[in-house]
Design an enzyme around this catalytic site. Sequence first.
Site, PDB file in Angstrom:
ATOM      1  N   LYS A   1       1.179   1.109 -16.300  1.00 39.76           N
ATOM      2  CA  LYS A   1       1.387   0.824 -15.006  1.00 39.76           C
ATOM      3  C   LYS A   1       1.845   2.095 -14.266  1.00 39.76           C
ATOM      4  O   LYS A   1       1.475   2.185 -13.022  1.00 39.76           O
ATOM      5  CB  LYS A   1       2.337  -0.235 -14.852  1.00 39.76           C
ATOM      6  CG  LYS A   1       2.023  -1.500 -15.035  1.00 39.76           C
ATOM      7  CD  LYS A   1       3.023  -2.677 -14.505  1.00 39.76           C
ATOM      8  CE  LYS A   1       2.642  -3.962 -14.876  1.00 39.76           C
ATOM      9  NZ  LYS A   1       3.739  -4.951 -14.311  1.00 39.76           N
ATOM     10  N   LYS A  40     -10.348 -10.245 -21.269  1.00 40.11           N
ATOM     11  CA  LYS A  40      -9.652 -11.423 -21.113  1.00 40.11           C
ATOM     12  C   LYS A  40      -9.627 -11.918 -19.459  1.00 40.11           C
ATOM     13  O   LYS A  40      -9.764 -10.890 -18.681  1.00 40.11           O
ATOM     14  CB  LYS A  40      -8.273 -11.138 -21.153  1.00 40.11           C
ATOM     15  CG  LYS A  40      -7.186 -12.405 -21.835  1.00 40.11           C
ATOM     16  CD  LYS A  40      -6.131 -11.710 -22.024  1.00 40.11           C
ATOM     17  CE  LYS A  40      -4.834 -12.552 -21.637  1.00 40.11           C
ATOM     18  NZ  LYS A  40      -3.375 -12.357 -21.825  1.00 40.11           N
ATOM     19  N   LYS A  45      -6.174 -12.779 -13.397  1.00 37.73           N
ATOM     20  CA  LYS A  45      -5.720 -12.738 -12.198  1.00 37.73           C
ATOM     21  C   LYS A  45      -6.176 -11.469 -11.524  1.00 37.73           C
ATOM     22  O   LYS A  45      -6.822 -11.424 -10.508  1.00 37.73           O
ATOM     23  CB  LYS A  45      -4.287 -12.850 -11.876  1.00 37.73           C
ATOM     24  CG  LYS A  45      -3.825 -14.106 -11.967  1.00 37.73           C
ATOM     25  CD  LYS A  45      -2.011 -13.798 -11.973  1.00 37.73           C
ATOM     26  CE  LYS A  45      -1.283 -15.355 -12.352  1.00 37.73           C
ATOM     27  NZ  LYS A  45       0.023 -14.782 -12.762  1.00 37.73           N
TER      28      LYS A  45
HETATM   29  P1  AMP Z   1      -0.319 -13.640 -16.423  1.00 36.91           P
HETATM   30  O1  AMP Z   1      -1.238 -14.158 -15.605  1.00 36.91           O
HETATM   31  O2  AMP Z   1      -0.888 -12.364 -17.015  1.00 36.91           O
HETATM   32  O3  AMP Z   1       1.087 -13.456 -15.601  1.00 36.91           O
HETATM   33  O4  AMP Z   1      -0.008 -14.549 -17.524  1.00 36.91           O
HETATM   34  C1  AMP Z   1       0.689 -15.808 -17.291  1.00 36.91           C
HETATM   35  C2  AMP Z   1       0.653 -16.467 -18.753  1.00 36.91           C
HETATM   36  O5  AMP Z   1      -0.741 -17.048 -19.022  1.00 36.91           O
HETATM   37  C3  AMP Z   1       0.879 -15.553 -19.992  1.00 36.91           C
HETATM   38  O6  AMP Z   1       1.691 -16.313 -21.121  1.00 36.91           O
HETATM   39  C4  AMP Z   1      -0.273 -15.161 -20.316  1.00 36.91           C
HETATM   40  O7  AMP Z   1      -0.470 -15.012 -21.830  1.00 36.91           O
HETATM   41  C5  AMP Z   1      -1.444 -16.420 -20.249  1.00 36.91           C
HETATM   42  N1  AMP Z   1      -2.666 -16.060 -19.953  1.00 36.91           N
HETATM   43  C6  AMP Z   1      -2.977 -15.222 -18.890  1.00 36.91           C
HETATM   44  N2  AMP Z   1      -4.339 -14.840 -18.886  1.00 36.91           N
HETATM   45  C7  AMP Z   1      -4.867 -15.360 -20.022  1.00 36.91           C
HETATM   46  C8  AMP Z   1      -6.041 -15.798 -20.809  1.00 36.91           C
HETATM   47  N3  AMP Z   1      -7.366 -15.052 -20.191  1.00 36.91           N
HETATM   48  N4  AMP Z   1      -6.112 -16.242 -21.897  1.00 36.91           N
HETATM   49  C9  AMP Z   1      -5.009 -16.914 -22.364  1.00 36.91           C
HETATM   50  N5  AMP Z   1      -3.826 -16.912 -21.844  1.00 36.91           N
HETATM   51  C10 AMP Z   1      -3.790 -16.087 -20.520  1.00 36.91           C
END
Ligand code: AMP
Length: 352
Positions: free
Chosen positions: A127, A208, A211
């Site tokens: 970051k 993956k 967002k």
């Molecule tokens: P974030 O959107 O990165 O803040 O993630 C919030 C939660 O969603 C975390 O527990 C991540 O591990 C889960 N998460 C985000 N993207 C994925 C994905 N593509 N597959 C599985 N879990 C996800």
Amino acid sequence: MQTSTDTIESQSNSGTRRRVFSGVQPSGDSQLGNYLGAFKGWGDRQDEKENFLCIVDIHAITVDQDPEELRRQTRELAAMLFACGLDPDKSTLFIQSHVTAHAEACWILNCVTPIGWLERMTQFKDKSTGLDSVSTGLLDYPVLMAGDILLYSAHEVPVGEDQKQHVELARDIAQRFNRIYDELFVVPEPVIPEIGGRVMGLNDPSVKMSKSYSHIRGHAVRLLDEPKEIQRSIMRAVTDSENEIRFSNDPERAGVNNLLGMYKVMTDKIESEVEADFADARGYGDLKKRVAEVIIEGLAPIQKRYYELMDDVAELDRMLAVSADHARQVSEPKLQEMKQAVGFVLPDHSRS
Ligand code: AMP
Ligand code: TRP
């Protein structure tokens, strides 16, 4: 005599449910990976686990952000999490800045955390690379996260693979504090979900779903997408040139595997049941059509509930205030123990 480990155990178990703490950043639109890899499981397991789920607005300000946007996204994420099935009577879903113990715990933990531990963190390196100016908060981010977890004596911390290093740091900080001062902290375990742990991008199944790329057309299904849009994204998903509908670890077949994985978690089925469901399918077109259907069906009640909650922000804020009260009741005694352990004079509350 009760040992200190017994004391920690009893503090961390108000009932029979094991305590779970997780945090989510209030940034961007939630996407299907968030739901399948995290939100759905938290809801599904709330009878067996005691969930504390925190919308981490204090973490969000470690990088540049727009204040009005942060406020809006914080409420949107809260509404989305309630809509995904988190029941306020069973789970404590709260906003981090509502509970000032988090910032206070961070300060005390800062003072037992060697700076080298933070400079090593890969997320900090990623970051901060290329930025003209890096905030102290960005470096300190994992200590705030350790405070989040340790204040609640959580046993389990469900996170994505990318956050595992931060949970391991929280363990190191807990152990160091326990050694220097007093055995106050439960040493938490990271829990990386197996099922739905990695929902991959529809346009590129080697990355993956995230967002951060959801502005790229065809990358993600956002939880608020309209049925037509969901169908379009799934129908366009990258697959392969074979025509076999079964689970596989072959990177060449990652697209089909991803679609089957989504279907599996959406329908709560096991792999053999999923493959049996597609035994009569005619090609990938059929596979995509049915995957889109289960996603659209599964998201419909979530979207409905989300819009109801967003239509009554006063009620949403009231729900969040109740949860914050509960989070304070649990975290405040631990903060007092920390203050006592490091040698602060605790304020005399007998006059209030
Ligand atoms: P974030 O959107 O990165 O803040 O993630 C919030 C939660 O969603 C975390 O527990 C991540 O591990 C889960 N998460 C985000 N993207 C994925 C994905 N593509 N597959 C599985 N879990 C996800
Ligand atoms: N850093 C986590 C993420 O970006 C969010 C988070 C903050 C968190 N505090 C936490 C996760 C405590 C688990 C436990 O996903």
